[in-house]
Design a protein around this motif. Structure first.
Motif, PDB file in Angstrom:
ATOM      1  N   ASP A 279       0.885  -1.163   0.000  1.00  0.00           N
ATOM      2  CA  ASP A 279       0.000   0.000   0.000  1.00  0.00           C
ATOM      3  C   ASP A 279       0.927   1.217   0.000  1.00  0.00           C
ATOM      4  O   ASP A 279       2.113   1.081  -0.301  1.00  0.00           O
ATOM      5  CB  ASP A 279      -0.976  -0.033   1.187  1.00  0.00           C
ATOM      6  CG  ASP A 279      -0.259  -0.150   2.522  1.00  0.00           C
ATOM      7  OD1 ASP A 279       0.885   0.346   2.628  1.00  0.00           O
ATOM      8  OD2 ASP A 279      -0.831  -0.734   3.469  1.00  0.00           O
ATOM      9  N   GLY A 280       0.439   2.374   0.334  1.00  0.00           N
ATOM     10  CA  GLY A 280       1.290   3.559   0.227  1.00  0.00           C
ATOM     11  C   GLY A 280       2.360   3.640   1.299  1.00  0.00           C
ATOM     12  O   GLY A 280       3.308   4.424   1.188  1.00  0.00           O
ATOM     13  N   VAL A 281       2.210   2.832   2.339  1.00  0.00           N
ATOM     14  CA  VAL A 281       3.120   2.942   3.471  1.00  0.00           C
ATOM     15  C   VAL A 281       4.136   1.810   3.494  1.00  0.00           C
ATOM     16  O   VAL A 281       5.315   2.020   3.746  1.00  0.00           O
ATOM     17  CB  VAL A 281       2.320   2.932   4.797  1.00  0.00           C
ATOM     18  CG1 VAL A 281       3.248   3.166   5.974  1.00  0.00           C
ATOM     19  CG2 VAL A 281       1.225   3.977   4.760  1.00  0.00           C
ATOM     20  N   VAL A 282       3.648   0.587   3.232  1.00  0.00           N
ATOM     21  CA  VAL A 282       4.508  -0.570   3.417  1.00  0.00           C
ATOM     22  C   VAL A 282       4.439  -1.505   2.210  1.00  0.00           C
ATOM     23  O   VAL A 282       3.416  -1.557   1.515  1.00  0.00           O
ATOM     24  CB  VAL A 282       4.097  -1.321   4.720  1.00  0.00           C
ATOM     25  CG1 VAL A 282       2.800  -2.085   4.532  1.00  0.00           C
ATOM     26  CG2 VAL A 282       5.193  -2.246   5.209  1.00  0.00           C
ATOM     27  N   GLY A 283       5.538  -2.180   1.961  1.00  0.00           N
ATOM     28  CA  GLY A 283       5.564  -3.195   0.915  1.00  0.00           C
ATOM     29  C   GLY A 283       6.174  -4.471   1.470  1.00  0.00           C
ATOM     30  O   GLY A 283       7.194  -4.420   2.160  1.00  0.00           O
ATOM     31  N   LEU A 284       5.523  -5.599   1.237  1.00  0.00           N
ATOM     32  CA  LEU A 284       6.017  -6.883   1.731  1.00  0.00           C
ATOM     33  C   LEU A 284       6.175  -7.838   0.552  1.00  0.00           C
ATOM     34  O   LEU A 284       5.311  -7.895  -0.325  1.00  0.00           O
ATOM     35  CB  LEU A 284       5.032  -7.505   2.731  1.00  0.00           C
ATOM     36  CG  LEU A 284       4.580  -6.660   3.925  1.00  0.00           C
ATOM     37  CD1 LEU A 284       3.489  -7.399   4.712  1.00  0.00           C
ATOM     38  CD2 LEU A 284       5.765  -6.345   4.840  1.00  0.00           C
ATOM     39  N   ALA A 285       7.256  -8.598   0.542  1.00  0.00           N
ATOM     40  CA  ALA A 285       7.486  -9.550  -0.543  1.00  0.00           C
ATOM     41  C   ALA A 285       7.954 -10.878   0.029  1.00  0.00           C
ATOM     42  O   ALA A 285       8.691 -10.913   1.018  1.00  0.00           O
ATOM     43  CB  ALA A 285       8.538  -8.996  -1.499  1.00  0.00           C
ATOM     44  N   HIS A 286       7.527 -11.962  -0.602  1.00  0.00           N
ATOM     45  CA  HIS A 286       7.797 -13.277  -0.053  1.00  0.00           C
ATOM     46  C   HIS A 286       8.082 -14.283  -1.159  1.00  0.00           C
ATOM     47  O   HIS A 286       7.296 -14.427  -2.091  1.00  0.00           O
ATOM     48  CB  HIS A 286       6.563 -13.729   0.759  1.00  0.00           C
ATOM     49  CG  HIS A 286       6.774 -15.013   1.486  1.00  0.00           C
ATOM     50  ND1 HIS A 286       6.367 -16.224   0.984  1.00  0.00           N
ATOM     51  CD2 HIS A 286       7.341 -15.279   2.692  1.00  0.00           C
ATOM     52  CE1 HIS A 286       6.684 -17.184   1.852  1.00  0.00           C
ATOM     53  NE2 HIS A 286       7.269 -16.638   2.889  1.00  0.00           N
ATOM     54  N   ALA A 287       9.220 -14.952  -1.066  1.00  0.00           N
ATOM     55  CA  ALA A 287       9.555 -16.032  -2.005  1.00  0.00           C
ATOM     56  C   ALA A 287       9.390 -17.344  -1.258  1.00  0.00           C
ATOM     57  O   ALA A 287       9.970 -17.524  -0.190  1.00  0.00           O
ATOM     58  CB  ALA A 287      10.990 -15.877  -2.493  1.00  0.00           C
ATOM     59  N   ARG A 288       8.622 -18.251  -1.805  1.00  0.00           N
ATOM     60  CA  ARG A 288       8.175 -19.380  -1.007  1.00  0.00           C
ATOM     61  C   ARG A 288       8.787 -20.714  -1.399  1.00  0.00           C
ATOM     62  O   ARG A 288       8.893 -21.055  -2.572  1.00  0.00           O
ATOM     63  CB  ARG A 288       6.649 -19.489  -1.133  1.00  0.00           C
ATOM     64  CG  ARG A 288       6.056 -20.623  -0.335  1.00  0.00           C
ATOM     65  CD  ARG A 288       4.575 -20.423  -0.095  1.00  0.00           C
ATOM     66  NE  ARG A 288       4.105 -21.430   0.838  1.00  0.00           N
ATOM     67  CZ  ARG A 288       3.212 -22.361   0.541  1.00  0.00           C
ATOM     68  NH1 ARG A 288       2.635 -22.386  -0.638  1.00  0.00           N
ATOM     69  NH2 ARG A 288       2.860 -23.259   1.450  1.00  0.00           N
ATOM     70  N   LEU A 289       9.162 -21.461  -0.363  1.00  0.00           N
ATOM     71  CA  LEU A 289       9.510 -22.871  -0.483  1.00  0.00           C
ATOM     72  C   LEU A 289       8.447 -23.594   0.335  1.00  0.00           C
ATOM     73  O   LEU A 289       8.402 -23.475   1.546  1.00  0.00           O
ATOM     74  CB  LEU A 289      10.906 -23.127   0.097  1.00  0.00           C
ATOM     75  CG  LEU A 289      11.405 -24.570   0.108  1.00  0.00           C
ATOM     76  CD1 LEU A 289      11.613 -25.087  -1.298  1.00  0.00           C
ATOM     77  CD2 LEU A 289      12.719 -24.670   0.878  1.00  0.00           C
ATOM     78  N   SER A 290       7.558 -24.326  -0.338  1.00  0.00           N
ATOM     79  CA  SER A 290       6.390 -24.875   0.358  1.00  0.00           C
ATOM     80  C   SER A 290       6.745 -26.091   1.205  1.00  0.00           C
ATOM     81  O   SER A 290       7.246 -27.084   0.679  1.00  0.00           O
ATOM     82  CB  SER A 290       5.331 -25.297  -0.654  1.00  0.00           C
ATOM     83  OG  SER A 290       5.259 -24.394  -1.699  1.00  0.00           O
ATOM     84  N   ILE A 291       6.460 -25.990   2.490  1.00  0.00           N
ATOM     85  CA  ILE A 291       6.728 -27.098   3.397  1.00  0.00           C
ATOM     86  C   ILE A 291       5.499 -27.412   4.237  1.00  0.00           C
ATOM     87  O   ILE A 291       5.131 -28.569   4.404  1.00  0.00           O
ATOM     88  CB  ILE A 291       7.947 -26.778   4.296  1.00  0.00           C
ATOM     89  CG1 ILE A 291       9.219 -26.813   3.431  1.00  0.00           C
ATOM     90  CG2 ILE A 291       8.058 -27.769   5.441  1.00  0.00           C
ATOM     91  CD1 ILE A 291      10.457 -26.327   4.121  1.00  0.00           C
ATOM     92  N   VAL A 292       4.866 -26.371   4.770  1.00  0.00           N
ATOM     93  CA  VAL A 292       3.638 -26.544   5.544  1.00  0.00           C
ATOM     94  C   VAL A 292       2.516 -25.786   4.835  1.00  0.00           C
ATOM     95  O   VAL A 292       2.707 -24.648   4.410  1.00  0.00           O
ATOM     96  CB  VAL A 292       3.807 -26.005   6.983  1.00  0.00           C
ATOM     97  CG1 VAL A 292       2.477 -26.051   7.727  1.00  0.00           C
ATOM     98  CG2 VAL A 292       4.856 -26.804   7.730  1.00  0.00           C
ATOM     99  N   GLY A 293       1.345 -26.431   4.699  1.00  0.00           N
ATOM    100  CA  GLY A 293       0.236 -25.786   3.986  1.00  0.00           C
ATOM    101  C   GLY A 293       0.589 -25.614   2.518  1.00  0.00           C
ATOM    102  O   GLY A 293       0.410 -24.557   1.925  1.00  0.00           O
ATOM    103  N   VAL A 294       1.112 -26.694   1.925  1.00  0.00           N
ATOM    104  CA  VAL A 294       1.678 -26.635   0.580  1.00  0.00           C
ATOM    105  C   VAL A 294       0.723 -26.005  -0.439  1.00  0.00           C
ATOM    106  O   VAL A 294       1.124 -25.198  -1.261  1.00  0.00           O
ATOM    107  CB  VAL A 294       2.087 -28.059   0.117  1.00  0.00           C
ATOM    108  CG1 VAL A 294       2.437 -28.063  -1.360  1.00  0.00           C
ATOM    109  CG2 VAL A 294       3.272 -28.542   0.938  1.00  0.00           C
ATOM    110  N   ASN A 295      -0.565 -26.344  -0.358  1.00  0.00           N
ATOM    111  CA  ASN A 295      -1.487 -25.923  -1.415  1.00  0.00           C
ATOM    112  C   ASN A 295      -2.076 -24.533  -1.226  1.00  0.00           C
ATOM    113  O   ASN A 295      -2.588 -23.941  -2.164  1.00  0.00           O
ATOM    114  CB  ASN A 295      -2.637 -26.927  -1.531  1.00  0.00           C
ATOM    115  CG  ASN A 295      -2.099 -28.288  -1.927  1.00  0.00           C
ATOM    116  OD1 ASN A 295      -1.180 -28.387  -2.727  1.00  0.00           O
ATOM    117  ND2 ASN A 295      -2.645 -29.341  -1.328  1.00  0.00           N
ATOM    118  N   ASN A 296      -2.068 -24.014   0.005  1.00  0.00           N
ATOM    119  CA  ASN A 296      -2.729 -22.728   0.194  1.00  0.00           C
ATOM    120  C   ASN A 296      -1.980 -21.798   1.139  1.00  0.00           C
ATOM    121  O   ASN A 296      -2.569 -20.953   1.785  1.00  0.00           O
ATOM    122  CB  ASN A 296      -4.159 -22.956   0.716  1.00  0.00           C
ATOM    123  CG  ASN A 296      -4.147 -23.687   2.070  1.00  0.00           C
ATOM    124  OD1 ASN A 296      -3.082 -23.965   2.614  1.00  0.00           O
ATOM    125  ND2 ASN A 296      -5.322 -23.981   2.590  1.00  0.00           N
ATOM    126  N   GLY A 297      -0.678 -21.964   1.200  1.00  0.00           N
ATOM    127  CA  GLY A 297       0.086 -21.177   2.174  1.00  0.00           C
ATOM    128  C   GLY A 297       0.739 -19.946   1.591  1.00  0.00           C
ATOM    129  O   GLY A 297       1.733 -19.453   2.116  1.00  0.00           O
TER     130      GLY A 297
END
Lengths: 663, 86
Positions: A41-59
């Motif tokens: 948003d205008g204040v904060v930016g978050l980014a995430h690169a994922r290696l699926s281990i828990v909750g593989v299908n919807n995490g």
């Protein structure tokens, strides 16, 4: 396991553009190759690169709370998420995913920052609380997972690795104090990095950034501590054994929680054997175990590794490291460690995680932490013998015990007891120094600073690494047993910084492999810290005394009886007696050394001649050589030629945008 | 070159890597100051054996013979005499 990155406008107006979050994340794809998620948003930016281990299908992350006012990204795991989630559901929280990160969001709604105290895990997270205009960065108690940050032009940037921050155009300068720290204790001290603009969130701490304020605040939520001598509870061996078994079994059990198979590293020593034994007994299927073997027999432990694998019935895999494979891999390893090394020990671990990755596994258990918390290291014995000797300094017999500790160092076996006495007798009577146990090691390692250029040496003339560390020690440290003081130093200046960083997270995540450490479960830590020193180290052959007892009937008998062999990697056979690899010839040329300005070209020239030709190369010479070479390479990667290296190492992302992209 | 100078030259190049800021006179304590470490002792023994063509018996491997350039030089001179007489 994953990579996280982000930015926040602190004193810049809302809507001021962030650095390119995609570019930040493109430096972390090895940590999370499977999915990428963003929130901005205008204040904060978050980014995430994922290696699926828990909750593989919807995490997919970032993960919001029910009304989208709180967003979190996390690298690592909360192993007790199952119990926490059940409790939160009872309190009416709705979970949209099976991911453990979602637990943090709801727990924070309930408890605020103190939620972190409920987490049992190894993690580095960022949580955005839009209602309070506050970003919280948090790191696990011992520092298993990394989290770096920097303040630049009214914005705060953070990321799992420094290279991600460098895409934001921050200043790139080597910190001379950090360099002196590396050349004394093997790594920058906790919280510092090799670049002066970049810091790291301390283990067991939270860092708060509030919109509108240029100042960051910290909160220590957990402290490594030991009881005062007068307050030590003394229980029977059997009592401790029972509690260690139960705690370690549960610590291992919750670390087997994953939607993908979990394997184990096996060195052939007590610690990893014990963890593998416990894990195999809890699993319905065959455990995959992995180990490092060395071409150089002085360092090789494969006989024991095969024996454990056979007895436990695991599927065992071995990577054999020969001098050539270590030479070739070193440049890649340094790209990942982001800090100079004095030893090559991270290199075999890098090759090992590559093997794990080839076999399709992403999660490994390890025995890391047992030596620190249960008294397995030679440095504890050395300190014990020196204290014993200091009570009768003229004794000729007492110093001879020292030769027995270092049976694996051949030079100490060939010189006479009189010499031994000379080398270990330095500062013998200074037993009241809080760092008595580590003084000799630091002084010896510190001799590698002899290669610094006159200019650098001059700038460090009034700086003492040892005084700097001493100034940060707990006020009550001298009330603890001498062994607890040594443990504290070993854990805070070596385990958290070097072993879990350069030799742990970085070389594992280089190949998308997450290591889990049951011995670093805070319940195990707090139990072991309550146990008297005499139960951990009993005489020269009594290392890890109570842990050995706990292993009876669980791990193979002859491994329990085996004397510890420290994990080491060869340096001599890798570089001596033949021309240096091309990268080293370039980086160590007089021209490059002058350009970098860190080392004296004349001194390095003499060192190189010695490394290649001398029949005797001391530990200090070997550390100095690796230190000079790796510092030159770190400077090349991250200071001098960053743009070139960044361009060639950047990787494509799998995109999935989450949340409102307003800015 | 005098024995002392040859020993000093070796120590400066191999143990101090040309560093002239470290104080090194003929009486500087080599072991207590860390100029010579445990491997340094072995290096010195190898150097003396080759440079002066001497055998160094195990019983002579004593800190007293190694702790300064003066002591080393005295020891080498004495060994040269002994070897010549044998």
């Amino acid at each position: 396991m994953c990579g996280v990155a982000g930015a926040i406008n602190l004193t810049r107006p809302q809507g001021t553009p962030f650095p390119d979050l995609h570019a930040m994340l493109s430096m972390l794809t090895h940590r999370g190759p499977e999915e990428a998620g963003f929130y901005a948003d205008g204040v904060v930016g978050l980014a995430h690169a994922r290696l699926s281990i828990v909750g593989v299908n919807n995490g997919l992350q970032p993960i919001p709370n029910e009304d989208g006012t709180i967003w979190a990204i996390c690298n690592g795991e909360f192993f007790n998420y199952v119990e926490l989630r059940d409790a939160l559901r009872m309190r009416g929280h709705h979970f949209k995913t099976a991911s453990d990160t979602e637990v943090l969001v709801h727990l924070y709604e309930e408890m605020g920052w103190e939620a972190v105290r409920e987490l049992n895990g190894q993690f580095a997270f960022a949580l955005w609380d839009s209602r309070r205009g506050r970003l919280v960065l948090g790191r696990d108690r011992i520092g298993v997972r990394p989290l770096f940050y920097t303040l630049f032009n009214g914005q705060l940037f953070f990321a799992s690795e420094i290279k991600s921050l460098l895409t934001c155009g921050i200043p790139r300068r080597i910190d001379s104090h950090a360099l002196a720290q590396v050349f004394t204790i093997w790594s920058p001290k906790a919280g510092r990095t090799i670049l002066d603009a970049v810091s790291e969130v301390l283990p067991g701490h939270l860092l708060f950034a509030n919109v509108g304020s240029p100042d960051l605040t910290t909160q220590q939520y957990w402290r490594l501590t030991f009881p005062a001598v007068s307050e030590i509870e003394r229980r029977s061996t059997d009592d401790y054994v029972e509690e260690i078994r139960a705690t370690l079994a549960d610590a291992t059990r919750i670390r087997l929680r994953a939607d993908v198979p979990v394997g184990a590293y096996l060195s052939g020593g007590l610690d990893s054997t014990l963890i593998s034994s416990i894990a195999q007994s809890q699993l319905p299927h065959q455990l995959h175990t992995f180990s490092v073997a060395f071409h150089d027999q002085e360092y090789d432990e494969r006989t024991f590794q095969y024996q454990v694998a056979r007895e436990l019935g695991t599927l065992h895999h071995v990577i054999e490291c020969d001098p050539d494979s270590l030479r070739v891999a070193l440049p890649d390893v340094l790209w990942h460690t982001e800090v100079p090394l004095l030893r090559l020990t991270p290199v075999p671990m890098y090759l090992l995680s590559q093997l794990v990755h080839k076999h399709g596994l992403k999660v490994m258990l390890s025995g890391e932490g047992a030596d620190e918390f249960f008294g397995g290291y030679d440095i504890f014995k050395e300190a014990m013998v020196r204290r014993f000797w200091a009570r009768n300094p003229t004794s000729r017999v007492r110093p001879q015990l020292l030769g027995r500790i270092y049976g694996h160092i051949s030079d100490l076996q060939t010189i006479s007891p009189e010499f031994l006495q000379r080398f270990f007798g330095q500062g013998l009577s200074e037993t009241q120094l809080p760092y008595y146990s580590h003084m000799l090691r630091w002084q010896n390692t510190g001799r590698t600073t002899r290669f610094f250029s006159p200019h650098l040496a001059q700038s460090l003339a009034h700086y003492s690494v040892i005084d700097d560390i001493a100034a940060g020690l707990p006020a009550d440290l001298m009330d603890w047993e001498p062994m607890a003081r040594a443990q504290y130093l070993e854990i805070t200046t070596f385990l958290s910084t070097y072993l879990l960083g350069s030799q742990g997270d970085r070389v594992g995540m280089a190949h998308s492999v997450e290591c889990r450490h049951p011995f670093l479960d805070h319940r195990v830590v707090s139990l072991s810290n309550s146990i008297p020193a005499a139960m951990k180290l009993r005489g020269l052959n009594g290392e890890k005394y109570v842990l050995r007892h706990a292993a009876q009937g669980i791990a193979p008998t002859n491994i329990i009886a085996r004397q510890k062999q420290p994990y080491r990697a060869p340096i001599r056979s890798v570089f001596s007696g033949r021309p240096l690899p091309e990268y080293a010839q370039d980086l160590l040329s007089e021209q490059r050394l002058h350009a970098t300005g860190i080392f004296s070209p004349e001194a390095v020239k003499l060192l190189l001649a010695k490394v290649q030709n001398s029949p005797a190369l001391s530990e200090v010479d070997q550390m100095a050589f690796v230190g000079v070479l790796s510092t030159q390479m770190i400077s090349d990667y991250f200071v001098e030629n960053w743009d070139v290296h960044a361009a060639s190492r950047r990787r494509e992302l799998h995109m999935t945008d989450v949340g409102a992209q307003v800015a | 070159m005098e024995i002392k100078d040859r020993i000093r030259e070796f120590i400066v190049a191999n143990c101090l890597f040309g560093d002239t800021s470290t104080e090194l006179n003929d009486d500087t304590a080599l072991l207590d100051t860390g100029i010579i470490d445990s491997t340094g002792v072995i290096e010195l023994v190898l150097f003396i054996s080759e440079e002066f063509g001497l055998e160094i018996p195990a019983e002579d491997m004593l800190p007293n013979n190694f702790n300064s350039i003066n002591r080393l030089s005295d020891y080498v001179q004495q060994r040269i005499l002994v070897t010549a007489q044998e």
